[in-house]
Design a protein around this motif. Sequence first.
Motif, PDB file in Angstrom:
ATOM      1  N   ILE A 129      -6.400   2.435  -6.940  1.00 51.37           N
ATOM      2  CA  ILE A 129      -6.346   3.660  -6.155  1.00 51.37           C
ATOM      3  C   ILE A 129      -7.692   3.944  -5.510  1.00 51.37           C
ATOM      4  O   ILE A 129      -7.797   4.175  -4.318  1.00 51.37           O
ATOM      5  N   THR A 160      -3.196  -3.339  -9.478  1.00 53.65           N
ATOM      6  CA  THR A 160      -3.011  -2.135  -8.680  1.00 53.65           C
ATOM      7  C   THR A 160      -4.311  -1.357  -8.723  1.00 53.65           C
ATOM      8  O   THR A 160      -5.110  -1.492  -9.665  1.00 53.65           O
ATOM      9  N   ILE A 202       2.018   7.272 -10.095  1.00 55.59           N
ATOM     10  CA  ILE A 202       1.764   6.504  -8.872  1.00 55.59           C
ATOM     11  C   ILE A 202       1.568   5.032  -9.200  1.00 55.59           C
ATOM     12  O   ILE A 202       2.145   4.150  -8.542  1.00 55.59           O
ATOM     13  N   ARG A 203       0.781   4.747 -10.218  1.00 55.30           N
ATOM     14  CA  ARG A 203       0.562   3.343 -10.591  1.00 55.30           C
ATOM     15  C   ARG A 203       1.867   2.693 -11.060  1.00 55.30           C
ATOM     16  O   ARG A 203       2.122   1.516 -10.782  1.00 55.30           O
ATOM     17  N   LEU A 219       3.807   1.807  -7.969  1.00 57.96           N
ATOM     18  CA  LEU A 219       3.214   0.627  -7.332  1.00 57.96           C
ATOM     19  C   LEU A 219       3.626  -0.637  -8.081  1.00 57.96           C
ATOM     20  O   LEU A 219       3.968  -1.658  -7.454  1.00 57.96           O
ATOM     21  N   TYR A 276      -3.988   3.724  -2.179  1.00 58.07           N
ATOM     22  CA  TYR A 276      -3.004   3.241  -3.139  1.00 58.07           C
ATOM     23  C   TYR A 276      -2.643   1.812  -2.736  1.00 58.07           C
ATOM     24  O   TYR A 276      -2.180   1.577  -1.620  1.00 58.07           O
ATOM     25  N   ARG A 277      -2.810   0.858  -3.659  1.00 57.68           N
ATOM     26  CA  ARG A 277      -2.604  -0.530  -3.278  1.00 57.68           C
ATOM     27  C   ARG A 277      -2.240  -1.388  -4.481  1.00 57.68           C
ATOM     28  O   ARG A 277      -2.526  -1.032  -5.628  1.00 57.68           O
ATOM     29  N   PHE A 335       4.846   9.245  -2.375  1.00 60.22           N
ATOM     30  CA  PHE A 335       4.268   8.680  -1.164  1.00 60.22           C
ATOM     31  C   PHE A 335       4.891   9.335   0.062  1.00 60.22           C
ATOM     32  O   PHE A 335       6.024   9.822   0.020  1.00 60.22           O
ATOM     33  N   GLU A 373      -1.523  10.175 -11.607  1.00 59.65           N
ATOM     34  CA  GLU A 373      -2.062   8.820 -11.447  1.00 59.65           C
ATOM     35  C   GLU A 373      -1.176   7.794 -12.144  1.00 59.65           C
ATOM     36  O   GLU A 373      -0.884   6.727 -11.585  1.00 59.65           O
ATOM     37  N   HIS A 416       0.844  -1.194   0.000  1.00 53.27           N
ATOM     38  CA  HIS A 416       0.000   0.000   0.000  1.00 53.27           C
ATOM     39  C   HIS A 416       0.874   1.237   0.000  1.00 53.27           C
ATOM     40  O   HIS A 416       2.034   1.204   0.414  1.00 53.27           O
TER      41      HIS A 416
END
Length: 330
Positions: A326, A324, A48-49, A52, A312-313, A86, A45, A29
């Motif tokens: 959000i 993944t 961030i992805r 992840l 976020y995971r 993050f 976005e 996460h």
Amino acid sequence: MSRLLVLFAAALAAASVAAAERPVALAIHGGAGTMSREALTPEAEAAIRADLDRALDAGHAVLARGGSALDAVEAAVTILEDSPHFNAGRGSVFTADGRNELDASIMDGATLDAGAVAGLRRVKNPLSLARAVMEKSPHVMLIGEGAEAFGESVGTTFVDPSYFRTEERWRQLEAAQEKARTQAHVPLPASAYFGTVGAVALDAEGRLAAATSTGGMTNKRWGRVGDAPVIGAGTYANAHCAVSATGWGEYFIRLAVAHDICARAEYLGVSVADAADEVVMRRVSALGGDGGVITLDAQGRVGLPFNTSGMYRGWVAADGSRGTAIFREE
């Protein structure tokens, strides 16, 4: 070949097949909060992805080659600590006096060994230092200058404090302080305490591990420490359950969230996922807290409950499925 040798060779082959068939799993996460598609640009976005995915790649690569759950969670969290997106490591939020204070913890479910650090200002990857505390000291938690002195003795990587500064986090501090000056009794905005990162993993030997890292809360004062470095609150793992939490740390500490999830699963005979739902969706919410957790059980079943609009995971499940996400609707 004697019959005994034949039987021995067959047993070795069977053991190798069984080991190869044991499930491995990983969940990560990057914080829970009030995410909205309108507030997150397509570029942000996508970045961030991508991070992840990079964290999943790093952690799962360890597991795929037979590495330990501890190595997997450290590999995944290190990627997230190095990302500016993050609230951990490089992207950590600022305290009220304009500094960054970083916390982290790690736990080995197979042995119940654990390590934690808090109030760091110069350590590039706090989770690695937390692991060193677990493996190279007689203690569980070290803080501040003492933790960094220990880090120097074990070869920890240090950086100038300016490494942690990002303009987005600085603007968040300025906005929080301006709001505090102009409004009385302002509730904490979600951006103040969300963004913690973490990972849970199950390796091919059936061992579980959990890890969590954070920059804490925007505009925090007086050396405030949240749940992330507190074993049993933000991080916990045993032979049957692994948990890493993200959210409003004061509530997660008061409810010993990570340990409570594992204890409920063991004592009540419910699944880890059901125990997590009870604690996060009902007990934390009933006190007024926000946040979420990622969980794994010994069969590699993943849980991702959160009581906010997003978290976020990412995950690689025991069956190999991967993803993944959000937002809540994903």
